[in-house]
Design a protein around this motif. Structure first.
Motif, PDB file in Angstrom:
ATOM      1  N   ILE A   1       0.814  -1.213   0.000  1.00 61.63           N
ATOM      2  CA  ILE A   1       0.000   0.000   0.000  1.00 61.63           C
ATOM      3  C   ILE A   1       0.850   1.267   0.000  1.00 61.63           C
ATOM      4  O   ILE A   1       0.541   2.221  -0.736  1.00 61.63           O
ATOM      5  N   PRO A   2       1.944   1.351   0.813  1.00 57.50           N
ATOM      6  CA  PRO A   2       2.769   2.571   0.749  1.00 57.50           C
ATOM      7  C   PRO A   2       3.289   2.860  -0.665  1.00 57.50           C
ATOM      8  O   PRO A   2       3.370   4.024  -1.070  1.00 57.50           O
ATOM      9  N   GLY A   3       3.648   1.821  -1.406  1.00 56.44           N
ATOM     10  CA  GLY A   3       4.108   2.012  -2.776  1.00 56.44           C
ATOM     11  C   GLY A   3       3.010   2.559  -3.671  1.00 56.44           C
ATOM     12  O   GLY A   3       3.273   3.363  -4.580  1.00 56.44           O
ATOM     13  N   VAL A   4       1.763   2.116  -3.431  1.00 59.60           N
ATOM     14  CA  VAL A   4       0.632   2.631  -4.213  1.00 59.60           C
ATOM     15  C   VAL A   4       0.451   4.128  -3.936  1.00 59.60           C
ATOM     16  O   VAL A   4       0.257   4.929  -4.858  1.00 59.60           O
ATOM     17  N   VAL A   5       0.531   4.486  -2.652  1.00 62.11           N
ATOM     18  CA  VAL A   5       0.393   5.899  -2.278  1.00 62.11           C
ATOM     19  C   VAL A   5       1.510   6.722  -2.918  1.00 62.11           C
ATOM     20  O   VAL A   5       1.265   7.811  -3.472  1.00 62.11           O
ATOM     21  N   ALA A   6       2.740   6.211  -2.863  1.00 64.65           N
ATOM     22  CA  ALA A   6       3.873   6.942  -3.451  1.00 64.65           C
ATOM     23  C   ALA A   6       3.694   7.125  -4.951  1.00 64.65           C
ATOM     24  O   ALA A   6       4.080   8.161  -5.511  1.00 64.65           O
ATOM     25  N   SER A   7       3.093   6.123  -5.612  1.00 69.77           N
ATOM     26  CA  SER A   7       2.905   6.221  -7.061  1.00 69.77           C
ATOM     27  C   SER A   7       1.929   7.332  -7.428  1.00 69.77           C
ATOM     28  O   SER A   7       1.980   7.876  -8.539  1.00 69.77           O
ATOM     29  N   ILE A   8       1.028   7.668  -6.515  1.00 71.21           N
ATOM     30  CA  ILE A   8       0.094   8.767  -6.775  1.00 71.21           C
ATOM     31  C   ILE A   8       0.851  10.080  -6.937  1.00 71.21           C
ATOM     32  O   ILE A   8       0.450  10.958  -7.700  1.00 71.21           O
ATOM     33  N   PHE A   9       1.985  10.192  -6.226  1.00 71.92           N
ATOM     34  CA  PHE A   9       2.761  11.435  -6.239  1.00 71.92           C
ATOM     35  C   PHE A   9       3.992  11.340  -7.148  1.00 71.92           C
ATOM     36  O   PHE A   9       4.955  12.079  -6.975  1.00 71.92           O
ATOM     37  N   GLY A  10       3.949  10.386  -8.090  1.00 70.43           N
ATOM     38  CA  GLY A  10       4.966  10.364  -9.123  1.00 70.43           C
ATOM     39  C   GLY A  10       5.979   9.250  -9.047  1.00 70.43           C
ATOM     40  O   GLY A  10       6.793   9.090  -9.966  1.00 70.43           O
ATOM     41  N   ALA A  11       5.989   8.467  -7.976  1.00 69.75           N
ATOM     42  CA  ALA A  11       6.932   7.355  -7.879  1.00 69.75           C
ATOM     43  C   ALA A  11       6.569   6.282  -8.904  1.00 69.75           C
ATOM     44  O   ALA A  11       5.426   6.190  -9.363  1.00 69.75           O
ATOM     45  N   GLU A  12       7.558   5.465  -9.265  1.00 71.30           N
ATOM     46  CA  GLU A  12       7.322   4.400 -10.246  1.00 71.30           C
ATOM     47  C   GLU A  12       6.324   3.390  -9.687  1.00 71.30           C
ATOM     48  O   GLU A  12       6.426   2.968  -8.533  1.00 71.30           O
ATOM     49  N   ARG A  13       5.372   2.986 -10.490  1.00 68.09           N
ATOM     50  CA  ARG A  13       4.328   2.044 -10.071  1.00 68.09           C
ATOM     51  C   ARG A  13       4.818   0.620 -10.262  1.00 68.09           C
ATOM     52  O   ARG A  13       5.244   0.215 -11.356  1.00 68.09           O
TER      53      ARG A  13
ATOM     54  N   ILE B   1      -7.746   3.268  -6.599  1.00 64.99           N
ATOM     55  CA  ILE B   1      -8.429   3.818  -7.776  1.00 64.99           C
ATOM     56  C   ILE B   1      -7.716   5.074  -8.272  1.00 64.99           C
ATOM     57  O   ILE B   1      -7.486   5.256  -9.478  1.00 64.99           O
ATOM     58  N   ILE B   2      -7.338   5.960  -7.329  1.00 68.22           N
ATOM     59  CA  ILE B   2      -6.624   7.183  -7.710  1.00 68.22           C
ATOM     60  C   ILE B   2      -5.311   6.834  -8.412  1.00 68.22           C
ATOM     61  O   ILE B   2      -4.965   7.416  -9.451  1.00 68.22           O
ATOM     62  N   ALA B   3      -4.578   5.857  -7.843  1.00 67.04           N
ATOM     63  CA  ALA B   3      -3.314   5.435  -8.454  1.00 67.04           C
ATOM     64  C   ALA B   3      -3.544   4.877  -9.846  1.00 67.04           C
ATOM     65  O   ALA B   3      -2.753   5.123 -10.774  1.00 67.04           O
ATOM     66  N   ASP B   4      -4.632   4.131 -10.028  1.00 66.55           N
ATOM     67  CA  ASP B   4      -4.918   3.549 -11.342  1.00 66.55           C
ATOM     68  C   ASP B   4      -5.278   4.607 -12.375  1.00 66.55           C
ATOM     69  O   ASP B   4      -5.139   4.385 -13.581  1.00 66.55           O
ATOM     70  N   VAL B   5      -5.753   5.762 -11.896  1.00 64.63           N
ATOM     71  CA  VAL B   5      -6.098   6.842 -12.813  1.00 64.63           C
ATOM     72  C   VAL B   5      -4.877   7.696 -13.147  1.00 64.63           C
ATOM     73  O   VAL B   5      -4.608   7.982 -14.323  1.00 64.63           O
ATOM     74  N   VAL B   6      -4.110   8.093 -12.119  1.00 60.21           N
ATOM     75  CA  VAL B   6      -3.000   9.031 -12.352  1.00 60.21           C
ATOM     76  C   VAL B   6      -1.695   8.333 -12.722  1.00 60.21           C
ATOM     77  O   VAL B   6      -0.831   8.926 -13.368  1.00 60.21           O
ATOM     78  N   ASN B   7      -1.549   7.078 -12.314  1.00 60.85           N
ATOM     79  CA  ASN B   7      -0.299   6.364 -12.611  1.00 60.85           C
ATOM     80  C   ASN B   7      -0.620   4.879 -12.830  1.00 60.85           C
ATOM     81  O   ASN B   7      -0.235   4.016 -12.052  1.00 60.85           O
ATOM     82  N   PRO B   8      -1.340   4.559 -13.904  1.00 65.50           N
ATOM     83  CA  PRO B   8      -1.792   3.178 -14.127  1.00 65.50           C
ATOM     84  C   PRO B   8      -0.657   2.224 -14.447  1.00 65.50           C
ATOM     85  O   PRO B   8       0.405   2.618 -14.942  1.00 65.50           O
ATOM     86  N   ILE B   9      -0.898   0.964 -14.154  1.00 64.53           N
ATOM     87  CA  ILE B   9       0.049  -0.092 -14.515  1.00 64.53           C
ATOM     88  C   ILE B   9      -0.069  -0.357 -16.006  1.00 64.53           C
ATOM     89  O   ILE B   9      -1.177  -0.530 -16.530  1.00 64.53           O
ATOM     90  N   ARG B  10       1.058  -0.374 -16.689  1.00 61.15           N
ATOM     91  CA  ARG B  10       1.077  -0.685 -18.127  1.00 61.15           C
ATOM     92  C   ARG B  10       1.972  -1.896 -18.352  1.00 61.15           C
ATOM     93  O   ARG B  10       3.178  -1.836 -18.070  1.00 61.15           O
ATOM     94  N   LEU B  11       1.396  -2.972 -18.823  1.00 62.96           N
ATOM     95  CA  LEU B  11       2.191  -4.174 -19.059  1.00 62.96           C
ATOM     96  C   LEU B  11       3.017  -4.075 -20.340  1.00 62.96           C
ATOM     97  O   LEU B  11       4.037  -4.753 -20.478  1.00 62.96           O
ATOM     98  N   PHE B  12       2.601  -3.230 -21.261  1.00 58.96           N
ATOM     99  CA  PHE B  12       3.242  -3.185 -22.573  1.00 58.96           C
ATOM    100  C   PHE B  12       3.775  -1.790 -22.898  1.00 58.96           C
ATOM    101  O   PHE B  12       3.867  -1.403 -24.057  1.00 58.96           O
ATOM    102  N   GLY B  13       4.144  -1.042 -21.869  1.00 59.92           N
ATOM    103  CA  GLY B  13       4.738   0.258 -22.085  1.00 59.92           C
ATOM    104  C   GLY B  13       3.744   1.353 -22.382  1.00 59.92           C
ATOM    105  O   GLY B  13       2.550   1.172 -22.411  1.00 59.92           O
TER     106      GLY B  13
END
Length: 404
Positions: free
Chosen positions: A278-290, A392-404
């Motif tokens: 969960i901390p990694g998800v929160v960090a990804s909202i603020f620009g960290a790598e997902r 949900i916020i993380a999936d909107v602002v910094n979604p996971i992309r399997l194919f770049g």
């Protein structure tokens, strides 16, 4: 883009159907044991459609993700018509209550299995019997240094592996007497032996022999860019064949059952690591790598589904849908209210409590008082809603992309 959007919509609908079937598992088991189901709704939010058939009101909410099955007398604190008291859930035998509470979980496992079975007989699933034995593909000389992330120095000669007589197609069973499950283990072991002699146990044409190899001491770049000395022998891996296998209708049952067990085990391991991510998800909202293995919401999962459909990877699409069913099954077994596992824990508590009371010559203690669990229920629900919102916020602002 059209294929991607189609995949997003289809996976979203798949999630909705999955949740609906979870609730249907509660519904059919409750009806089977004579409990009264007052309402059966799919979705949440404002009511879009509601119709009463018999004693049950069936309906659809505005947001078709989620749902509920309202069983009369699920707890002794529920308001219930006196005429329905004999059909109240808390009045039924403990084992029937557990079956009903587990109905959704069982349904998710069945759905996941059926989805995987369809994939197994149509396009194929990962072969549980695939041979992962380390197999040599190419042999070559060993560069002494690494110049950059993508470039090695030049080299000459045959290389340690070729000097030892090892050839393309040879299988490496052990290094210094230690069995190796795959090429990754061979590589990781060799890395720790710079400048030493390693004895590789080789299988060739069903014959075994030991091949002593002088491991080269080479300089490579660590993740932080510093130079380190590791071992290298100059060979590459031949990828396993039959990684995926298509099965017939009969043999597919057993293969799917085995793969289902593997997926449930992997899902359980993922569920245990869920809080730490969960901390990694929160960090990804603020620009960290997902992290690609971080939790996803309905939004994120649907996006991945869209990527699979865009690339016509329907087998992966359906395997992810099966994985979602297994996750919902295991997640709902967590013994905390308001999850199914929390209600099951209460029933088991009542049974164990009454067993000890009987041993002391006392009557049964009666239904548990759920009002005492209300603070815990509210707290757990608040945590789950908060985590769900963050994902949900993380999936909107910094979604996971399997194919770049």
């Amino acid at each position: 883009m059209a294929a991607y959007l189609l995949g997003v919509v289809l996976f979203f609908l798949g999630i909705a159907v999955t949740i609906a079937l979870h609730e249907w598992g509660h519904y059919i088991t409750a009806r089977a044991f004579g409990m009264k189901v007052r309402r059966f709704f799919i979705g949440f939010g404002p009511t879009v459609l509601a119709k009463q058939r018999g004693e049950t009101v069936y309906g659809l909410k505005a947001i078709p993700v989620g749902g509920f099955c309202d069983i009369a007398g699920m707890t002794a604190q529920d308001d219930i018509d006196p005429a329905d008291l004999s059909r109240a859930m808390y009045k039924k035998p403990w084992w029937q209550r557990i079956v009903v509470l587990s109905g959704g979980v069982i349904m998710n496992v069945i759905v996941g299995f059926l989805v995987l079975y369809a994939v197994a007989v149509s396009s194929g699933i990962p072969n549980p019997d695939v041979d992962t034995t380390a197999t040599v593909d190419t042999v070559q000389c060993v560069p002494e240094t690494q110049l950059s992330e993508t470039e090695l120095s030049s080299c000459t000669g045959l290389g340690p592996v070729a000097d030892a007589g090892i050839e393309h197609g040879d299988k490496i069973l052990a290094v210094n007497g230690e069995e190796m499950a795959n090429f990754t283990e061979v590589r990781d072991t060799i890395l720790t032996l710079p400048g030493e002699t390693a004895t590789l146990t080789i299988e060739r044409d069903e014959m075994l022999f030991d091949a002593p190899i002088q491991v080269a001491a080479v300089t490579r770049l660590a993740a932080d860019g510093t130079e380190i000395t590791v071992g290298a022998v100059g060979m590459s891996s031949l990828p396993p064949t039959d990684i995926y296998k298509k099965y017939g209708p009969v043999e597919g049952v057993g293969a799917t059952a085995r793969f289902t067990g593997d997926m449930i085990e992997a899902t359980w391991e993922g569920l245990k690591s869920f809080p730490a991510k969960i901390p990694g998800v929160v960090a990804s909202i603020f620009g960290a790598e997902r992290d690609v293995e971080s939790p996803m919401s309905v939004v994120g999962a649907s996006q991945i589904g869209g990527e699979f459909v865009e690339r016509s990877m329907w087998d992966m699409f359906f395997m992810m849908l099966a994985s979602l069913n297994f996750f919902l099954a295991l997640f709902n077994l967590v013994p905390l209210p308001p999850l199914d596992g929390g209600h099951i824990a209460v029933v088991l508590y009542e049974k164990v409590r009454d067993l000890f009371r009987k041993m002391r010559g006392k009557p049964a203690g009666g239904p548990a008082d759920y009002t005492k669990l209300m603070p815990l229920t509210v707290a757990v629900a608040a945590v789950l809603m908060t985590i769900g919102g963050l994902v949900i916020i993380a999936d909107v602002v910094n979604p996971i992309r399997l194919f770049g």
